[in-house]
Design a protein around this motif. Structure first.
Motif, PDB file in Angstrom:
ATOM      1  N   ALA A  69     -48.392  14.830  31.753  1.00  0.00           N
ATOM      2  CA  ALA A  69     -49.327  14.066  30.912  1.00  0.00           C
ATOM      3  C   ALA A  69     -48.960  14.205  29.438  1.00  0.00           C
ATOM      4  CB  ALA A  69     -50.754  14.551  31.148  1.00  0.00           C
ATOM      5  N   ALA A  70     -48.608  15.426  29.020  1.00  0.00           N
ATOM      6  CA  ALA A  70     -48.213  15.657  27.618  1.00  0.00           C
ATOM      7  C   ALA A  70     -46.963  14.860  27.280  1.00  0.00           C
ATOM      8  CB  ALA A  70     -47.987  17.145  27.376  1.00  0.00           C
ATOM      9  N   ALA A  71     -45.979  14.898  28.179  1.00  0.00           N
ATOM     10  CA  ALA A  71     -44.716  14.179  27.936  1.00  0.00           C
ATOM     11  C   ALA A  71     -44.931  12.665  27.899  1.00  0.00           C
ATOM     12  CB  ALA A  71     -43.701  14.536  29.019  1.00  0.00           C
ATOM     13  N   ALA A  72     -45.957  12.196  28.618  1.00  0.00           N
ATOM     14  CA  ALA A  72     -46.257  10.755  28.641  1.00  0.00           C
ATOM     15  C   ALA A  72     -47.028  10.304  27.397  1.00  0.00           C
ATOM     16  CB  ALA A  72     -47.057  10.421  29.891  1.00  0.00           C
ATOM     17  N   GLY A  73     -47.419  11.266  26.546  1.00  0.00           N
ATOM     18  CA  GLY A  73     -48.114  10.919  25.304  1.00  0.00           C
ATOM     19  C   GLY A  73     -49.625  10.941  25.391  1.00  0.00           C
ATOM     20  N   THR A  74     -50.177  11.398  26.514  1.00  0.00           N
ATOM     21  CA  THR A  74     -51.639  11.491  26.641  1.00  0.00           C
ATOM     22  C   THR A  74     -52.173  12.518  25.643  1.00  0.00           C
ATOM     23  OG1 THR A  74     -51.460  11.041  29.009  1.00  0.00           O
ATOM     24  CG2 THR A  74     -53.535  12.010  28.244  1.00  0.00           C
ATOM     25  N   PRO A  75     -53.173  12.174  24.821  1.00  0.00           N
ATOM     26  CA  PRO A  75     -53.744  13.174  23.911  1.00  0.00           C
ATOM     27  C   PRO A  75     -54.384  14.321  24.703  1.00  0.00           C
ATOM     28  CG  PRO A  75     -54.371  10.961  23.227  1.00  0.00           C
ATOM     29  CD  PRO A  75     -53.764  10.841  24.597  1.00  0.00           C
ATOM     30  N   ILE A  76     -54.059  15.538  24.302  1.00  0.00           N
ATOM     31  CA  ILE A  76     -54.590  16.737  24.960  1.00  0.00           C
ATOM     32  C   ILE A  76     -55.221  17.621  23.895  1.00  0.00           C
ATOM     33  CG2 ILE A  76     -53.975  18.839  26.258  1.00  0.00           C
ATOM     34  CD1 ILE A  76     -51.655  17.267  27.499  1.00  0.00           C
ATOM     35  N   LEU A  77     -56.410  18.141  24.198  1.00  0.00           N
ATOM     36  CA  LEU A  77     -57.091  19.064  23.285  1.00  0.00           C
ATOM     37  C   LEU A  77     -57.392  20.361  24.026  1.00  0.00           C
ATOM     38  CD1 LEU A  77     -58.545  19.668  20.550  1.00  0.00           C
ATOM     39  CD2 LEU A  77     -60.620  18.722  21.578  1.00  0.00           C
ATOM     40  N   GLY A  78     -56.807  21.457  23.549  1.00  0.00           N
ATOM     41  CA  GLY A  78     -57.110  22.780  24.091  1.00  0.00           C
ATOM     42  C   GLY A  78     -58.168  23.451  23.230  1.00  0.00           C
ATOM     43  N   ILE A  79     -59.203  24.012  23.872  1.00  0.00           N
ATOM     44  CA  ILE A  79     -60.300  24.674  23.146  1.00  0.00           C
ATOM     45  C   ILE A  79     -60.284  26.172  23.451  1.00  0.00           C
ATOM     46  CG2 ILE A  79     -62.812  24.869  22.941  1.00  0.00           C
ATOM     47  CD1 ILE A  79     -63.019  21.877  23.602  1.00  0.00           C
ATOM     48  N   CYS A  80     -60.273  27.002  22.410  1.00  0.00           N
ATOM     49  CA  CYS A  80     -60.320  28.462  22.509  1.00  0.00           C
ATOM     50  C   CYS A  80     -59.166  28.971  23.383  1.00  0.00           C
ATOM     51  CB  CYS A  80     -61.702  28.927  22.972  1.00  0.00           C
ATOM     52  SG  CYS A  80     -61.938  30.710  22.697  1.00  0.00           S
ATOM     53  N   LEU A  81     -59.446  29.569  24.533  1.00  0.00           N
ATOM     54  CA  LEU A  81     -58.367  30.009  25.424  1.00  0.00           C
ATOM     55  C   LEU A  81     -57.480  28.820  25.799  1.00  0.00           C
ATOM     56  CD1 LEU A  81     -56.957  32.092  27.314  1.00  0.00           C
ATOM     57  CD2 LEU A  81     -58.713  31.568  29.014  1.00  0.00           C
TER      58      LEU A  81
END
Length: 202
Positions: A69-81
């Motif tokens: 998903a990251a390589a396909a350009g999908t925005p990803i948001l990681g929170i805290c851990l």
């Protein structure tokens, strides 16, 4: 538009879903690979220990899915851990490989008189470089609860907070973003950050 909050039993997911609802988004909590790959945006929340969280993501077969998903350009948001897991490695209870989406190491906050660990409570943000999520955040206060920090090269550091060290508060590389604090517990400021993330997914 479909935002998926990744379900791996490591999160403050109810609060994250509620906060998204407040900004007008009915997100879905899911570990379904096809739903994750079809999503307009992904949120990786997290509370707990780095090795246990990575082990659970692996057990559910979600590590390669998140990377695709990251390589396909999908925005990803990681929170805290979830933000810490975006890095190459974590040094909590030994060394564990992370998702490797942003270069860096997750290290323990050094003990220092007057600065208890975990770092808990409200801290002001200092914006280090502009990113799609940092507009209007200089000197705004957000809520942290963590014992580890993301030691990343400066080019990926968007905002920091002062504690016993400069704590990376917001990082990003390309379409992958991380916030060390809890936007879902940071009032209107936090909701504003989630709103900006949702806009990226649209």
């Amino acid at each position: 538009m479909k935002i998926i909050v990744i379900d791996y039993d490591a999160g403050n997911t109810a609060n994250v879903l509620r906060a998204l609802e407040k900004v007008g988004i009915k997100a879905e909590l899911s570990a379904d690979k096809s739903k994750i790959l079809a999503a307009s945006g992904l949120i990786l929340p997290g509370v707990g220990a780095f090795p246990a969280a990575m082990a659970e993501l692996e057990r559910r077969g979600l590590v390669p899915v998140i990377k695709v998903a990251a390589a396909a350009g999908t925005p990803i948001l990681g929170i805290c851990l979830g933000m810490q897991l975006l890095l190459k490695k974590g040094l909590e209870h030994g060394e564990t490989a992370g998702l490797g989406l942003i270069p860096g190491l997750c290290r323990e906050i050094p003990a220092k008189a007057g600065y208890p660990v975990p770092h808990m409570g409200w801290n002001d943000l200092q914006v280090k470089q502009a990113s799609p999520l940092t507009a209007g955040l200089q000197d705004e206060s957000v809520y942290f609860v963590h014992s580890y920090f993301t030691d990343v090269p400066e080019e990926y550091l968007d905002a920091a907070a002062d504690y016993s060290i400069q704590v990376p508060a917001m990082i990003h590389k390309n379409n992958v973003y991380g916030v060390q604090f809890h936007p879902e517990k940071s009032g209107d400021v936090g909701l504003g950050i989630l709103k900006k993330f949702v806009a990226l997914c649209d």
